[in-house]
Design a protein around this motif. Structure first.
Motif, PDB file in Angstrom:
ATOM      1  N   ALA A 106       0.875  -1.162   0.256  1.00  0.00           N
ATOM      2  CA  ALA A 106      -0.091  -0.397  -0.244  1.00  0.00           C
ATOM      3  C   ALA A 106       0.556   1.642  -0.158  1.00  0.00           C
ATOM      4  O   ALA A 106       0.920   2.457  -0.896  1.00  0.00           O
ATOM      5  CB  ALA A 106      -0.737  -0.208   1.062  1.00  0.00           C
ATOM      6  N   GLN A 139       3.332  -3.298  -6.599  1.00  0.00           N
ATOM      7  CA  GLN A 139       2.950  -3.113  -5.637  1.00  0.00           C
ATOM      8  C   GLN A 139       2.050  -4.371  -5.792  1.00  0.00           C
ATOM      9  O   GLN A 139       1.651  -5.402  -5.129  1.00  0.00           O
ATOM     10  CB  GLN A 139       1.811  -2.331  -6.063  1.00  0.00           C
ATOM     11  CG  GLN A 139       0.586  -1.614  -4.807  1.00  0.00           C
ATOM     12  CD  GLN A 139      -0.499  -0.738  -4.922  1.00  0.00           C
ATOM     13  OE1 GLN A 139      -0.985  -0.761  -6.739  1.00  0.00           O
ATOM     14  NE2 GLN A 139      -0.838  -0.196  -4.694  1.00  0.00           N
ATOM     15  N   SER A 164       2.175  -7.369  -3.086  1.00  0.00           N
ATOM     16  CA  SER A 164       0.585  -8.407  -1.968  1.00  0.00           C
ATOM     17  C   SER A 164       0.348  -9.849  -2.470  1.00  0.00           C
ATOM     18  O   SER A 164      -0.245 -10.386  -1.832  1.00  0.00           O
ATOM     19  CB  SER A 164      -0.318  -7.477  -3.397  1.00  0.00           C
ATOM     20  OG  SER A 164      -0.719  -6.264  -3.269  1.00  0.00           O
TER      21      SER A 164
END
Length: 80
Positions: free
Chosen positions: A27, A53, A57
């Protein structure tokens, strides 16, 4: 048998904590600076940010899966 349940519970906690760290880290990738309209920036920068990102994740999801697996086995183990 109780030792295994305890180890699996500890494993679930560690993996869940790692998942939380990686999702938070994901994030924190600065993607928001690329979302202005009109945006005349370099698309490679945006692509790199989204890739970072996504990778973070993905690792978080893997750790969450291991946490769930450990917890599931810990819950099922006493029944065998």
């Amino acid at each position: 048998m109780e030792d295994w349940v305890q180890y699996l519970n500890y494993g679930a906690v560690v993996f869940a904590f790692l998942a939380a760290i990686f999702w938070f880290w994901s994030a924190k990738v600065p993607v928001h600076k690329f979302t202005g309209v009109p945006w005349g920036g370099n698309m490679d920068e945006l692509e790199d940010a989204v890739k970072r990102q996504s990778v973070r994740s993905a690792w978080a999801a893997i750790f969450a899966g291991f946490a769930a697996l450990c917890q599931g086995i810990a819950l099922a183990l006493p029944n065998f």
